[in-house]
Design an enzyme around this catalytic site. Structure first.
Site, PDB file in Angstrom:
ATOM      1  N   CYS A  87       0.697  -1.560  -0.024  1.00 28.29           N
ATOM      2  CA  CYS A  87       0.439   0.037  -0.504  1.00 28.29           C
ATOM      3  C   CYS A  87       0.821   1.097   0.004  1.00 28.29           C
ATOM      4  O   CYS A  87       1.683   1.583  -0.805  1.00 28.29           O
ATOM      5  CB  CYS A  87      -0.649  -0.152   1.747  1.00 28.29           C
ATOM      6  SG  CYS A  87      -2.566   0.875   0.466  1.00 28.29           S
ATOM      7  N   HIS A 204      -3.314  -5.295   1.378  1.00 29.05           N
ATOM      8  CA  HIS A 204      -3.056  -5.952   2.278  1.00 29.05           C
ATOM      9  C   HIS A 204      -3.009  -7.472   2.484  1.00 29.05           C
ATOM     10  O   HIS A 204      -4.292  -8.100   4.030  1.00 29.05           O
ATOM     11  CB  HIS A 204      -4.099  -4.840   3.905  1.00 29.05           C
ATOM     12  CG  HIS A 204      -3.763  -3.668   3.148  1.00 29.05           C
ATOM     13  ND1 HIS A 204      -2.524  -3.101   4.481  1.00 29.05           N
ATOM     14  CD2 HIS A 204      -4.339  -3.004   3.195  1.00 29.05           C
ATOM     15  CE1 HIS A 204      -2.678  -1.536   3.248  1.00 29.05           C
ATOM     16  NE2 HIS A 204      -3.384  -1.429   3.223  1.00 29.05           N
ATOM     17  N   GLU A 206      -1.567  -8.570   4.452  1.00 25.03           N
ATOM     18  CA  GLU A 206      -1.165  -8.494   6.097  1.00 25.03           C
ATOM     19  C   GLU A 206      -2.358  -8.941   7.344  1.00 25.03           C
ATOM     20  O   GLU A 206      -2.490  -8.742   8.099  1.00 25.03           O
ATOM     21  CB  GLU A 206      -0.190  -7.720   6.602  1.00 25.03           C
ATOM     22  CG  GLU A 206       0.021  -5.857   7.052  1.00 25.03           C
ATOM     23  CD  GLU A 206      -0.414  -5.682   5.428  1.00 25.03           C
ATOM     24  OE1 GLU A 206      -0.680  -6.343   4.548  1.00 25.03           O
ATOM     25  OE2 GLU A 206      -1.193  -4.483   5.875  1.00 25.03           O
TER      26      GLU A 206
END
Ligand SMILES: Nc1ncnc2c1ncn2[C@@H]1O[C@H](COP(=O)(O)OP(=O)(O)O)[C@@H](O)[C@H]1O
EC number: 6.3.5.3
Lengths: 233, 578, 80, 80
Positions: A87, A204, A206
């Site tokens: 990002c 994302h 994560e």
């Protein structure tokens, strides 16, 4: 895996990233402040996390890309070290010259937070070992400026050299403008540098590593990295 | 020597929103004519927003206690015990008028303000919610207001880095000239590490932190009082512009110095800026405060004491530091690139003294500034209850399917995905239930505990019957929390009404508050923080009475939270309740 | 000294904001706009009074930070 | 016809972007910059060739969309 997560003023997904690295690799990453001139000794993975470094004022990632720690990251990458930018991290890597192109405002000019489908184009990179080529994963995006562009020549080279690693797709892997939420050229969601050791991506992974919090589709990226680094060590 | 710069005329008093009898009260209190700076200070402290002068008597009827309440109303935010040594800190606040004037910045600074309220108490914000009321969709301004407000809420929260996990959006023509933007923030802290506003100790340094002071949001009154010259353009009262980046730095810096045990007291500079934060810190600690405005970091040149005391610049805080920790705290703030200045000290005198350029610009009794604010028992009437509609007299719809389709297509009932997709609702990695359900569920740290969060109210019920409407809003909030499997713990409220000087509006207010109180008592669901926004009307037409209720509940295991979607084909559907 | 640095997108670089503004103007009934490209200006207050030095400084600022020369051009103007 | 609309923040309005850029320039070693305020430019291609009409059109565009007149000023320039 000795990972280092860079921390710039205004970055805000560094804690999400650190937790995921710890969950998946079992090791706590080092948090590295932007004014440092060196990475911790033995670092084998640098992660530039998401957020709004310097408020994303001027251009996303522009100010962070010029901080002292980025010189160290450039040296690290030049020696083949693995660098992951997610990002804002992707934007910072582009602004710092480690990756080509830029991320412009989303086509509809709005911030978009939703789950998207990503087609994994290759599994033979250190970042995608945990996936199969052609696999489709569901991970969230949360950005206002993720619309990847580069000049025609650069795009041709990226495509020609197989450096587009993730593309926005439908759940079946179809590349279709309707699934390309930000309007990125060729539905590009993530690319690597010419050495294949620096990856930038908008979504994302994560945030999708636990079944009860979204899904575990993002886990493969980190598990793959941990595996590669374990073998190298 | 008191600098008596300007003759205080009745016009000037009126421009400051003070009634003649309120001005008389000031004269009686200080025994002389106030300076312009003092008049400004009184106007800020005694306005409705700060003093709750019309609502206070009624708010006293709300239940605010329970064994799990650590801090009820009166501080920056409410605090409840959620077990495991943890506390949940939360509050809701309105930014209605600024959002109508400048929707993006108004909404953004509303979010910024409520986040500050939460982290001032030592809590890291973990979720935001909002309750929005707009005018009719076809009203020419609505589209512009909606897109600005939604972008502003997202713009601030996304950049600051807190997930916006739930909220509500409604449309009604009664909000055409007066939209409502209510923002709620929820934070997490260790329960024995909560920070409060009360100063303690004489001669302690008062420290100014955060962004510089500008002429943001200074009341229209200052235009009349400041002399016009070539720079008059510079002196224009301006809209507050939010700077989420600075606020994020302020958050990290504050949490860092709190962890290092540097802080005695801390107060956010909210609506009345330096004035209310400094007086509150002193008054709550039974201490006087002396401020030296020459030390205040300013963004613009030539700011007067009056302007500094009334500035609503955002992203600022006031702190009382432990003297031996001053250097350490300063180093932390410098590291985060924030302004840090000792601007005053606590005194034993119980006076609030403001100095500028070697002159005393204000010298006021600090307790009385807050405590002696007027308090009104405004007359109220209950309106005739509308007659019950005879269901039999209503034409049944031709087709239930058509009716259902029309209902789900209405702006109020349709999917709000287009709103919440503009908010980062997953950052933090703890959002178990995203927007779109009954209540959001957010994991607490690494679990297994979770918090359920929701905002609710149905204004048309409050209009039809304020007492029942108030009760219903609390009940709806309670139901939404229980529907996801949570045990409801406490609420914050944001009471949005019209002009309290009109008895029928006051009637709505009193009715709703009594209804809320009744429901909260019955459910053991205390009110721990809140906000009142009155005078929401244009051309004598008030908004629908809108007491937004923000609820917090706890779930022992977030994995067991229930969601709205049907899970499998062929399963039984049960209806519970009457 | 006052100066202005203007940063504009290179021609050929896609400008989603400009595009969106074109559309928005059209739907607002502002007719006759063929195209819009959005750029930035930086109004800069400088110490000193040496124009040549100021210009050099601003070029440096633009190259190092204000413009992303991969996609943007810049123009420096010292207003005195 | 080409035209440029420049939109700048009214003085006194906080400019977080300008502030961040000032700081960044300083830490990049670009010295002598006292302050930075950021604004926008819109480079607009117009149909027709009537300057007065073009100016009126641009004013309308700026008022309606390009500038937020609560906090911004604008300046219209028809370049021909
Ligand atoms: N402004 C908003 N911000 C975030 N979420 C919102 C907002 N408006 C609506 N939502 C979400 O959309 C869903 C439906 O909203 P609403 O119609 O108010 O729900 P209900 O009346 O069924 O409780 C809820 O989950 C709510 O959290």
């Amino acid at each position: 895996m000795k990972s280092a997560v860079l921390v710039f003023p205004g970055i805000n997904r560094e804690r999400d990233m650190a937790r995921t690295l710890r969950l998946v690799s079992g090791q706590q990453p080092a948090m590295v402040w932007h004014t440092e001139h060196e990475l911790p000794a033995g670092t084998d993975l640098v992660v530039v996390p998401g957020g709004f470094s310097y408020g994303d004022y001027l251009r996303c990632g522009a100010i962070a890309a010029r901080s002292p720690i980025m010189d160290a990251v450039r040296q690290f990458a030049a020696k083949g070290g693995l660098v992951l930018g997610v990002c804002n991290g992707f934007q910072i890597l582009c602004e710092s010259g480690l990756l080509p192109g830029v991320l412009m405002r989303n086509e509809n000019l709005r911030f978009i937070c939703r789950d998207v489908f990503l087609k994994v184009e290759r599994s033979d990179t250190p970042f995608t070992r945990g996936y199969n080529a052609g696999q489709v994963v569901r991970v969230p995006v949360a950005h206002g400026e993720g619309n990847y562009i580069a000049d025609g020549e650069t795009i041709a080279r990226l495509e020609g050299e197989g450096r587009v690693i993730f593309r926005y797709s439908g759940p079946d892997g179809m590349i279709d403008p309707n699934w390309n939420h930000n309007g990125a050229i060729n539905a590009i969601a993530g690319i690597v540098n010419d050495g294949g050791n620096v990856l930038g991506m908008m979504p994302h992974p994560e945030n999708h590593v636990e079944a009860e919090i979204g899904s575990t589709d993002g886990r493969g990226l980190f598990a793959g990295l941990a595996e590669v680094l374990k073998r190298a060590a | 020597m008191l600098a008596n710069d300007v003759k205080i005329t009745p016009e000037l008093v009126a421009e400051h929103g003070l009634k003649p009898d309120e001005y008389q009260r000031i004269l009686d209190l200080i025994g002389r004519e106030p300076t312009l700076t003092e008049l400004g200070i009184f106007s800020a402290m005694w306005n409705e927003h700060c003093s709750y002068k019309s609502s206070k008597v009624h708010l006293r009827g709300l239940p605010t206690k329970a064994p799990w309440v650590i801090q009820g109303p009166g501080e920056n935010a409410g605090v409840i015990d959620i077990g495991d040594g943890l506390a949940c800190v939360f509050k809701m606040e309105s930014h209605n008028h600024p959002s109508y004037i400048e929707p993006y910045q108004g909404a953004a600074t509303g979010v910024g303000g409520i986040l500050r309220d939460v982290f001032t108490m030592g809590a890291r914000p973990i979720a935001c919610l909002n309750a929005l009321s707009f005018g009719a969709p076809e009203h020419p301004k609505t589209r512009h207001l909606v897109s600005g407000v939604v972008a502003g809420i997202g713009g601030y929260g996304n950049s600051f880095g807190v997930p916006t996990v739930a909220g509500s959006v409604r449309f009604h023509k009664r909000y055409d000239g007066n939209i409502l933007v209510n923002a709620m923030a929820v934070g997490l802290a260790e329960k024995d590490k909560i920070f409060y506003a009360a100063a303690s100790g004489v001669g302690m340094p008062i420290v100014y932190l955060g962004s510089k002071t500008g002429r943001d949001g200074i009341h229209g009154a200052s235009m009349a009082s400041a002399e016009f010259d070539d720079n008059s353009e510079e002196k224009r009262p301006t809209v507050q512009v939010g700077d989420p980046f600075s606020e994020k730095l302020l958050l990290e810096a504050c949490l860092e110095i709190m962890a290092k045990d540097c802080v005695i007291a801390i107060q956010d500079m909210g609506a009345a800026g330096l004035t209310s934060s400094a007086t509150e810190m002193g008054a709550k600690g039974n201490l006087g405060v002396t401020l030296d405005l020459d030390k205040v970091p300013c963004r613009e040149e030539g700011m007067t004491a009056y302007e500094m005391m009334l500035s609503e610049s955002q992203e600022r805080m006031l702190m009382v530091l432990k003297p031996d920790k001053e250097k350490e705290a300063e180093a932390i703030f410098r590291k985060w690139g924030l302004d840090f200045a000792v601007v005053g000290e606590t005194t034993p005198t119980m006076r609030f003294i403001v100095k500028h350029h070697g002159q005393v610009m204000a010298d006021l009794p600090i307790k009385e500034l807050g405590d002696s604010a007027p308090e009104y028992k405004r007359p109220f009437v209950s309106l005739e209850k509308p007659a019950a509609i005879d269901a039999g007299a209503i034409e049944p719809p031709g087709s239930i399917a058509d009716a259902l389709e029309r209902l789900v297509a209405t702006p109020d009932l349709c999917s709000k995905r287009w709103v919440w997709e503009q908010y980062d609702h997953i950052i933090g990695g703890n959002t178990v239930q995203r927007p779109g359900g009954d209540a959001a569920v957010v994991r607490v740290l690494d679990g297994p505990k979770g918090l359920a969060l929701t905002t609710d109210v149905t204004p048309r019920y409050c209009e039809a019957n304020p007492f029942e409407g108030g009760k219903q809003a609390v009940a709806e909030c309670w139901r939404n929390l229980t529907a996801v499997g949570a045990t409801p713990l406490a609420i914050t409220d944001n009471l949005n009404f019209g002009n309290p000087e009109r008895p029928e509006i006051m009637g709505q207010f009193v009715g709703c508050v009594r209804g809320i109180a009744e429901a909260c008592k019955a459910l053991d669901f205390p009110v721990v923080s809140g906000n009142v926004s009155l005078y929401n009307e244009t051309n004598g037409k008030a908004i629908l009475p809108t007491p937004s209720i923000g609820g917090v509940g706890v779930i022992a295991d977030f994995k067991k939270s229930a969601s709205l979607a049907f899970k499998k084909e062929g399963e039984a559907i049960l209806v519970v309740g009457e | 000294m006052k100066a202005r640095v203007t940063v504009t997108l290179k021609s050929g670089v896609l400008d989603p904001q400009g595009k969106a503004i074109e559309g928005a103007l059209r739907s607002l009934g502002v007719d006759g706009v063929a195209s819009v490209r959005q750029g930035k200006v930086f109004d800069i207050e400088l110490d000193g009074s040496d124009r040549a030095k100021a210009e050099a400084l601003l070029k440096q600022a633009a190259d190092k930070l204000l413009a992303n020369t991969v996609i943007e051009n810049y123009h420096v103007e010292v207003l005195g």
